[in-house]
Write a protein that holds these residues in place. Structure first.
Motif, short mmCIF file in Angstrom:
data_model
loop_
_atom_site.label_atom_id
_atom_site.label_comp_id
_atom_site.label_asym_id
_atom_site.label_seq_id
_atom_site.Cartn_x
_atom_site.Cartn_y
_atom_site.Cartn_z
N SER A 191 -9.84 -2.15 -0.97
CA SER A 191 -10.23 -1.75 -2.32
C SER A 191 -11.62 -2.24 -2.68
N TRP A 192 -11.98 -3.40 -2.18
CA TRP A 192 -13.28 -3.98 -2.50
C TRP A 192 -14.38 -3.56 -1.54
N GLY A 193 -14.06 -2.66 -0.60
CA GLY A 193 -15.09 -2.10 0.26
C GLY A 193 -15.42 -2.87 1.50
N TYR A 194 -14.60 -3.87 1.86
CA TYR A 194 -14.87 -4.65 3.06
C TYR A 194 -14.24 -4.05 4.32
N ARG A 195 -13.24 -3.21 4.14
CA ARG A 195 -12.56 -2.58 5.27
C ARG A 195 -12.45 -1.09 4.99
N LEU A 196 -12.34 -0.29 6.07
CA LEU A 196 -12.07 1.13 5.91
C LEU A 196 -10.67 1.32 5.35
N GLU A 197 -10.46 2.37 4.61
CA GLU A 197 -9.17 2.63 3.99
C GLU A 197 -8.09 2.89 5.05
N ASN A 198 -6.86 2.49 4.71
CA ASN A 198 -5.69 2.71 5.56
C ASN A 198 -5.83 2.06 6.94
N THR A 199 -6.41 0.88 6.99
CA THR A 199 -6.56 0.18 8.27
C THR A 199 -5.86 -1.17 8.26
N ASN A 200 -4.99 -1.40 7.28
CA ASN A 200 -4.31 -2.70 7.19
C ASN A 200 -3.40 -2.91 8.40
N PRO A 201 -3.70 -3.88 9.27
CA PRO A 201 -2.91 -4.08 10.49
C PRO A 201 -1.53 -4.66 10.23
N CYS A 202 -1.29 -5.19 9.04
CA CYS A 202 0.03 -5.77 8.73
C CYS A 202 1.12 -4.71 8.69
N ARG A 203 0.73 -3.46 8.50
CA ARG A 203 1.72 -2.38 8.41
C ARG A 203 2.47 -2.19 9.71
N SER A 204 1.86 -2.53 10.82
CA SER A 204 2.49 -2.31 12.12
C SER A 204 3.26 -3.53 12.62
N VAL A 205 3.28 -4.61 11.83
CA VAL A 205 3.99 -5.83 12.22
C VAL A 205 5.37 -5.83 11.57
N ARG A 206 6.39 -5.93 12.39
CA ARG A 206 7.76 -5.91 11.86
C ARG A 206 8.14 -7.29 11.35
N PRO A 207 8.49 -7.41 10.07
CA PRO A 207 8.88 -8.73 9.54
C PRO A 207 10.23 -9.16 10.08
N ASN A 208 10.55 -10.42 9.89
CA ASN A 208 11.84 -10.96 10.32
C ASN A 208 12.96 -10.37 9.48
#
Length: 400
Positions: A191-208
């Motif tokens: 949102s603050w412009g430091y990363r490209l949109e829709n690139t959050n790597p946490c989405r692919s990590v399966r939580p416990n």
């Protein structure tokens, strides 16, 4: 879109899937053929007379048809090439310039600097209890994570490795909570412009997997605990007495531990508790006669605002887990957490035929789905219900 911009798309996409761009210089004049793979329009594999096979993608840019070389089929997989092709086509369709995007985020801070910025800018919006909890997780698991990594470079491999190590150092619940904090941070980085949109790597990590909360105290267990609590509430040690009173109030109200220990006398309004800082925000807890009588037994001083306080230290009591373990031992109970008292309140409410919406209101839940996990019935009540239903159906059958 320029050829240089598309080359940057290919480089970024290949780096994301863990492959490398292969730059090929093919001899001119040699025959070549192309097999269009059909997975994506314009995506194919080009065969050269030298025996080389190269993945390519063709698309129209700025009114011209361009061919982009992705990489050698001997180096990258078909799946990786497909992911890159989709990225190239997507950028071409919307007319974006990835080279400009990379220039925009090239000034992104390192992770530790962004962590401080995120806390400075965003934490003032949190509730005090949320700030305290989040800051504890930050100090333990985030302050020294991803050393030297820029926030726009943080990828799935970084996060997966960090989460695996985190699970070795703490419990599954704490690991999940910290992963959630990191995910929220990276969303803000976008949102603050430091990363490209829709690139959050946490989405692919399966939580416990979450612990199924099915532990509640039976009637016999409540009787044993009740005897111990009655003895402890009149103990000479004021902290032990306060802890026993707090545990009893947890059972009578279904409140969370922090909600009870944080109570001040200004929060007690007749037959109600006006919670200023619960998990779901300010809410009202209704008190039965027993709960009101219990609160009336607590010593009250004008210069002490809290219901539960340590007279020796002249501070509020914030933790009673040590006293809780002693109560469990005396009552011969095992495997019971303080939060299971809240579960006990809800389960016995369900066994007394209270509706889920009513139980949810008593517990302060915003959604009925949150309440359903507390409404388990023990075997005795299930058996009784089965017998009643069976008897009713048997009577309707008019069997001899």
């Amino acid at each position: 879109m320029t050829a240089l911009a598309l080359r940057q798309v290919v480089a970024d996409a290949l780096a994301e899937v863990g492959a490398s761009v292969v730059h090929l210089r093919m001899p001119r004049g040699k025959p070549r053929t192309t097999t269009w793979l059909g997975i994506e329009h314009g995506f194919g594999i080009r065969h050269y007379a030298t025996g080389r096979n190269v993945y390519i993608v063709q698309t129209r840019m700025a009114g011209r048809m361009r061919t982009v070389t992705i990489g050698s089929a001997a180096v990258i997989t078909r799946h990786q090439a497909t992911m890159v092709a989709r990225r190239v086509l997507a950028y071409a369709q919307v007319g974006l310039d990835p080279a400009a995007d990379r220039k925009r985020i090239r000034s992104a801070p390192r992770f530790d600097d962004f962590l401080k910025e995120y806390w400075d800018r965003w934490s003032p919006k949190w509730k005090p209890s949320t700030y305290e909890t989040q800051t504890q997780y930050r100090a333990l698991y985030l302050d020294r994570a991803f050393s030297g990594v820029f926030i726009d470079e943080l990828n799935e491999a970084h996060v997966t490795s960090w989460f695996a190590d985190l699970n070795n150092r703490t419990g599954p619940g704490a690991a999940n909570r910290t992963l959630g904090i990191l995910a929220a941070m990276l969303n803000k980085a976008e949102s603050w412009g430091y990363r490209l949109e829709n690139t959050n790597p946490c989405r692919s990590v399966r939580p416990n997997r979450r612990r199924e909360c099915e532990r509640f105290l039976s009637r016999a267990e409540l009787e044993r605990l009740g005897q111990v609590l009655a003895e402890e509430r009149v103990a000479e040690d004021s902290v032990r007495a306060s802890a026993a009173t707090a545990v009893t109030l947890l059972l009578l109200t279904g409140c969370r531990l922090g909600e009870v220990l944080g109570l001040q006398w200004q929060d007690v309004k007749g037959n109600r508790l006006l919670l200023r800082d619960s998990k779901t925000g300010p809410r009202t807890v209704w008190l039965g006669n027993e709960a009101r009588a219990l609160i009336a037994t607590l010593p009250k001083r004008k210069d002490v605002p809290w219901l539960f306080w340590n007279a020796a230290l002249r501070k509020p009591i914030r933790n009673i887990h040590h006293q809780w373990y002693g109560l469990l031992e005396h009552a011969a109970l095992t495997g019971v957490r303080l939060h299971d008292l809240r579960h006990t309140f809800a389960s016995h409410a369900a066994m007394n035929k209270e509706t889920l919406p009513m139980i949810g209101r008593l517990l302060g839940h915003a959604k009925t789905a949150s309440t359903a996990r507390y409404a388990h019935l023990d075997d005795e009540h299930v058996l009784k219900a089965a017998e009643q239903i069976g008897s009713a159906i048997y009577a309707m059958l008019d069997c001899p």
